[in-house]
Enzyme design. Structure first.
Site, PDB file in Angstrom:
ATOM      1  N   GLU A   1       0.843  -1.207   0.000  1.00 24.85           N
ATOM      2  CA  GLU A   1       0.000   0.000   0.000  1.00 24.85           C
ATOM      3  C   GLU A   1       0.870   1.247   0.000  1.00 24.85           C
ATOM      4  OE1 GLU A   1       0.082  -2.544   1.956  1.00 24.85           O
ATOM      5  OE2 GLU A   1      -1.832  -3.006   2.891  1.00 24.85           O
TER       6      GLU A   1
ATOM      7  N   ALA B   1      12.257 -46.633  -5.548  1.00 30.07           N
ATOM      8  CA  ALA B   1      13.519 -47.257  -5.971  1.00 30.07           C
ATOM      9  C   ALA B   1      13.199 -48.697  -6.345  1.00 30.07           C
ATOM     10  CB  ALA B   1      14.541 -47.232  -4.835  1.00 30.07           C
TER      11      ALA B   1
ATOM     12  N   ALA C   1      14.254 -52.817  -6.047  1.00 33.86           N
ATOM     13  CA  ALA C   1      14.659 -53.630  -4.902  1.00 33.86           C
ATOM     14  C   ALA C   1      16.180 -53.622  -4.718  1.00 33.86           C
ATOM     15  CB  ALA C   1      14.142 -55.055  -5.055  1.00 33.86           C
TER      16      ALA C   1
ATOM     17  N   TRP D   1      17.012 -42.308 -12.756  1.00 33.71           N
ATOM     18  CA  TRP D   1      15.958 -41.461 -12.207  1.00 33.71           C
ATOM     19  C   TRP D   1      14.624 -42.097 -12.519  1.00 33.71           C
ATOM     20  CZ3 TRP D   1      17.488 -37.917  -8.953  1.00 33.71           C
ATOM     21  CH2 TRP D   1      18.735 -37.332  -9.092  1.00 33.71           C
TER      22      TRP D   1
ATOM     23  N   SER E   1      18.514 -38.628  14.154  1.00 35.24           N
ATOM     24  CA  SER E   1      18.289 -38.840  15.592  1.00 35.24           C
ATOM     25  C   SER E   1      19.533 -39.290  16.334  1.00 35.24           C
ATOM     26  CB  SER E   1      17.178 -39.878  15.796  1.00 35.24           C
ATOM     27  OG  SER E   1      16.005 -39.459  15.143  1.00 35.24           O
TER      28      SER E   1
HETATM   29  C1  AOF Z   1       0.529  -4.621   4.784  1.00 31.84           C
HETATM   30  N1  AOF Z   1       1.084  -4.523   3.559  1.00 31.84           N
HETATM   31  O1  AOF Z   1       2.586  -5.124   2.025  1.00 31.84           O
HETATM   32  C2  AOF Z   1       2.588  -6.277   4.063  1.00 31.84           C
HETATM   33  C3  AOF Z   1       1.956  -6.411   5.328  1.00 31.84           C
HETATM   34  O2  AOF Z   1       7.889  -5.637   9.860  1.00 31.84           O
HETATM   35  P1  AOF Z   1       7.113  -5.119   8.680  1.00 31.84           P
HETATM   36  O3  AOF Z   1       6.962  -3.637   8.680  1.00 31.84           O
HETATM   37  O4  AOF Z   1       7.657  -5.638   7.369  1.00 31.84           O
HETATM   38  O5  AOF Z   1       5.626  -5.672   8.841  1.00 31.84           O
HETATM   39  C4  AOF Z   1       5.375  -7.044   8.692  1.00 31.84           C
HETATM   40  C5  AOF Z   1       3.932  -7.351   9.033  1.00 31.84           C
HETATM   41  O6  AOF Z   1       3.048  -6.514   8.287  1.00 31.84           O
HETATM   42  C6  AOF Z   1       3.603  -8.776   8.642  1.00 31.84           C
HETATM   43  O7  AOF Z   1       3.805  -9.679   9.701  1.00 31.84           O
HETATM   44  C7  AOF Z   1       2.134  -8.683   8.248  1.00 31.84           C
HETATM   45  O8  AOF Z   1       1.288  -8.743   9.356  1.00 31.84           O
HETATM   46  C8  AOF Z   1       2.070  -7.283   7.635  1.00 31.84           C
HETATM   47  N2  AOF Z   1       2.384  -7.340   6.207  1.00 31.84           N
HETATM   48  N3  AOF Z   1       0.925  -5.599   5.624  1.00 31.84           N
HETATM   49  O9  AOF Z   1      -0.322  -3.819   5.155  1.00 31.84           O
HETATM   50  C9  AOF Z   1       2.090  -5.290   3.161  1.00 31.84           C
HETATM   51  N4  AOF Z   1       3.630  -7.053   3.695  1.00 31.84           N
HETATM   52 ZN    ZN Z   2       1.394  -2.367   6.034  1.00 29.79          ZN
END
Ligand code: AOF
Ligand code: ZN
Length: 369
Positions: A54, A164, A166, A172, A226
């Site tokens: 955004e 695979a 036996a 492949w 493990s």
């Molecule tokens: C939005 N627009 O393009 C994305 C969002 O640490 P930051 O600033 O990169 O924020 C990461 C968090 O923001 C991520 O965990 C998710 O909740 C949100 N991502 N939100 O409005 C975006 N990439």
């Molecule tokens: Zn954001």
């Protein structure tokens, strides 16, 4: 509404531009449609620390964002992370309306991003192409909600399910084309996991070598061993990508030090009742390290542990037009198995494709939640 859906489809395309690079953030796309009805800004997220979709779209739109409609695949964030909140940017830009695809579970309860926009008098429309927008970030969402990764189990076998012959020969079974397709699965993943038997038998490098994915982050290579069977000279310790060994306290200190000297991270995980690495414990450890998408590549014993624990979300099976037969030829999934037959995992087929001469069958575990 039709205009909104068409714009959302475009926003989804924009979101895809970050594919393979944004983790642990979600893929997000956004566009700004001005009062005059023109698209005046487009944006997408490129990964942690870079602008949100955004913010990028608003920056392109400038003053044309006033009174505009902003279409976002994901609910705009309302908090400071590595970058400032998108809700503030939208409010300050004076947009009139925000169209949202999926909500962001990462923001907490009650869709606070949407609430904040509405509180500021912005008209918000939700759930436009919601299913498609959610599907884009299924691994992100799983990780946010459970702290564990979304698990994809991949297998390549003959039509009768043999990985695979036996005599142990396996190169492949599936075609070059099918093996190239696996590169895309790896590029999608934050981590690729194999059992010690696979490392000892095949000495795989588990890297993404396809130039088409050259700009994606390399998935972490995870070895489940493990008891410390795998030598520190195996290819997975070549330093060409991050490596993590999941083991138990049964492994000698000498082996652990040898692994660590290669630069690998060694994590001691709880044992299951058979003394092996607990798979739920492994998923928790990987989740803590921000692994959201996990690819299980084999072998049959590791696959069996995931299946027995009902810990696989999606199966991707490549099937070659070959029948190998033979009781001693190994199958795709070992472990104890589900009994009786109607207790087995119920799946739905998501996709069936031809890849070169082979079939790719994708099935999703049907969960009632
Ligand atoms: C939005 N627009 O393009 C994305 C969002 O640490 P930051 O600033 O990169 O924020 C990461 C968090 O923001 C991520 O965990 C998710 O909740 C949100 N991502 N939100 O409005 C975006 N990439
Ligand atoms: Zn954001």
């Amino acid at each position: 509404m039709e205009r909104h859906e068409a714009d959302m489809r475009r926003a989804l395309e924009l979101a895809e531009r970050g594919w393979g690079r944004v983790s642990p953030n979600p893929l997000v796309g956004a566009l700004v449609r001005s009062l005059d009805g023109d698209v005046v800004g487009e944006g997408w997220h490129e990964g942690p620390g870079t602008p949100h979709a955004e913010a990028m779209a608003l920056a392109v739109a400038g003053t044309e964002a006033r009174g505009a409609t902003v279409v976002c695949t994901l609910e705009p964030c309302n908090r400071f992370g590595r970058t400032p909140p998108c809700t503030t940017a939208l409010i300050e830009a004076g947009v009139a309306r925000v169209i949202v695809g999926a909500t962001d579970p990462g923001l907490g309860e009650g869709t606070p991003g949407i609430a904040e926009l509405r509180g500021a008098g912005i008209d918000v429309v939700t759930d436009v192409l919601g299913a498609g927008c959610r599907a884009l970030n299924e691994a992100f969402e799983r990780h946010v909600l459970t702290g564990r990764p979304f698990v994809v189990l991949k297998s390549a076998s003959s039509l009768d399910g043999k990985t695979a012959a036996a005599d142990g020969t396996s190169r492949w079974i599936t075609s070059d084309e099918a093996r190239a397709d696996v590169q895309r699965l790896r590029a999608w993943s934050d981590a690729v996991v194999v059992g010690s038997g696979t490392v000892v038998a095949d000495d795989p490098s588990l890297t993404v070598r396809d130039h088409r994915y050259a700009d994606t982050r390399p998935p972490r290579r995870v070895i489940v061993d493990s008891t410390g069977r795998v030598s520190a000279t195996a290819r997975v310790f070549d330093g060409s990508a991050p490596t993590l060994v999941a083991t138990t306290d049964r492994t000698s200190h000498g082996r652990v030090s040898a692994w660590e000297e290669t630069g690998a991270e060694v994590v001691i995980i709880d044992r299951d009742e058979a003394g092996r690495v607990s798979i739920p414990g492994l998923l928790d450890a990987l989740g803590k390290r921000d692994v959201q998408g996990l690819l299980v590549e084999g072998g049959a014993h590791l696959a069996g542990s995931f299946v027995d624990g009902d810990l696989v979300d999606r199966f991707v099976f490549y099937l070659a037009p070959k029948v190998i037969g033979g009781e001693r030829a190994p199958g795709m999934v070992a472990g104890a198995g589900w009994m009786p037959v109607d207790a087995g995992l119920g799946l739905v087929f998501e996709r069936i494709e031809r890849i070169g001469p082979d079939l790719k069958v994708v099935a999703r575990v049907h969960r009632h939640r």
